[in-house]
Design a protein around this motif. Structure first.
Motif, PDB file in Angstrom:
ATOM      1  N   GLU A 132      25.521  43.711  23.748  1.00 18.23           N
ATOM      2  CA  GLU A 132      26.197  44.682  24.612  1.00 18.23           C
ATOM      3  C   GLU A 132      25.319  45.051  25.804  1.00 18.23           C
ATOM      4  O   GLU A 132      25.806  45.176  26.927  1.00 18.23           O
ATOM      5  N   THR A 133      24.029  45.214  25.545  1.00 13.58           N
ATOM      6  CA  THR A 133      23.101  45.525  26.635  1.00 13.58           C
ATOM      7  C   THR A 133      23.041  44.363  27.625  1.00 13.58           C
ATOM      8  O   THR A 133      23.045  44.566  28.838  1.00 13.58           O
ATOM      9  N   ALA A 168      26.952  42.501  34.107  1.00 12.72           N
ATOM     10  CA  ALA A 168      27.929  43.162  34.977  1.00 12.72           C
ATOM     11  C   ALA A 168      27.243  43.833  36.169  1.00 12.72           C
ATOM     12  O   ALA A 168      27.744  43.791  37.295  1.00 12.72           O
ATOM     13  N   ASP A 188      32.549  51.138  32.141  1.00 13.34           N
ATOM     14  CA  ASP A 188      33.010  50.127  31.185  1.00 13.34           C
ATOM     15  C   ASP A 188      32.119  50.062  29.949  1.00 13.34           C
ATOM     16  O   ASP A 188      32.594  49.775  28.851  1.00 13.34           O
ATOM     17  N   TYR A 189      30.827  50.302  30.118  1.00 15.67           N
ATOM     18  CA  TYR A 189      29.866  50.225  29.009  1.00 15.67           C
ATOM     19  C   TYR A 189      29.350  51.617  28.612  1.00 15.67           C
ATOM     20  O   TYR A 189      28.304  51.737  27.998  1.00 15.67           O
ATOM     21  N   ALA A 231      30.883  49.505  36.259  1.00 12.57           N
ATOM     22  CA  ALA A 231      30.172  48.847  35.148  1.00 12.57           C
ATOM     23  C   ALA A 231      29.644  49.885  34.160  1.00 12.57           C
ATOM     24  O   ALA A 231      29.748  49.699  32.935  1.00 12.57           O
ATOM     25  N   ALA A 260      25.419  42.217  28.229  1.00  9.83           N
ATOM     26  CA  ALA A 260      26.688  42.203  28.957  1.00  9.83           C
ATOM     27  C   ALA A 260      26.692  43.259  30.063  1.00  9.83           C
ATOM     28  O   ALA A 260      27.168  42.995  31.179  1.00  9.83           O
ATOM     29  N   LEU A 261      26.155  44.439  29.777  1.00  8.72           N
ATOM     30  CA  LEU A 261      26.031  45.479  30.801  1.00  8.72           C
ATOM     31  C   LEU A 261      25.142  44.994  31.938  1.00  8.72           C
ATOM     32  O   LEU A 261      25.488  45.122  33.114  1.00  8.72           O
ATOM     33  N   GLU A 262      24.007  44.420  31.589  1.00  9.12           N
ATOM     34  CA  GLU A 262      23.075  43.934  32.611  1.00  9.12           C
ATOM     35  C   GLU A 262      23.731  42.843  33.460  1.00  9.12           C
ATOM     36  O   GLU A 262      23.578  42.822  34.682  1.00  9.12           O
ATOM     37  N   CYS A 281      29.989  53.674  26.325  1.00 11.78           N
ATOM     38  CA  CYS A 281      29.767  53.991  24.904  1.00 11.78           C
ATOM     39  C   CYS A 281      28.366  53.620  24.421  1.00 11.78           C
ATOM     40  O   CYS A 281      27.923  54.133  23.398  1.00 11.78           O
ATOM     41  N   ILE A 282      27.669  52.724  25.145  1.00 13.02           N
ATOM     42  CA  ILE A 282      26.313  52.363  24.713  1.00 13.02           C
ATOM     43  C   ILE A 282      25.238  53.101  25.509  1.00 13.02           C
ATOM     44  O   ILE A 282      24.056  52.929  25.253  1.00 13.02           O
ATOM     45  N   VAL A 287      19.880  52.928  26.393  1.00  8.92           N
ATOM     46  CA  VAL A 287      21.064  52.331  25.782  1.00  8.92           C
ATOM     47  C   VAL A 287      20.872  52.155  24.286  1.00  8.92           C
ATOM     48  O   VAL A 287      19.751  52.011  23.800  1.00  8.92           O
TER      49      VAL A 287
END
Length: 84
Positions: free
Chosen positions: A61-62, A68, A26-27, A23, A64-66, A29-30, A55
């Motif tokens: 995007e944050t 995942a 995948d994220y 995860a 979505a990361l959370e 870049c942020i 982040v």
């Protein structure tokens, strides 16, 4: 403006680490800053761990990361926004 920090707590670090790392990759870049903490020395490694992420980017995007990270067994997360 604000700083966003994602706090990740793993209570089954050994079994969750690979999925959490996926995860984070995948994220990636942020993620501006990453700090990992766990109690462990040589063969006495703790099965709990704490990761702090600074982040950047859109709030979606944050989230979505959370999401995942929360899908990983034994993992809890919390995002903290600090106004500047």
């Amino acid at each position: 403006m604000k700083k966003s920090i994602v706090v990740i707590h793993m209570h089954r670090r050994r079994t969750a680490a690979a999925r959490v790392q996926k995860a984070l990759t995948d994220y990636g870049c942020i993620i501006k800053t990453r700090l990992g903490i766990h109690d462990g020395v040589l063969d006495k490694c703790s099965d709990e761990g704490l990761i702090l992420l600074e982040v950047v980017g859109a709030p979606g995007e944050t989230r979505a990361l959370e999401k995942a990270l929360k899908a990983c067994p034994g993992v809890k997360t919390k995002t903290v926004a600090i106004p500047l």
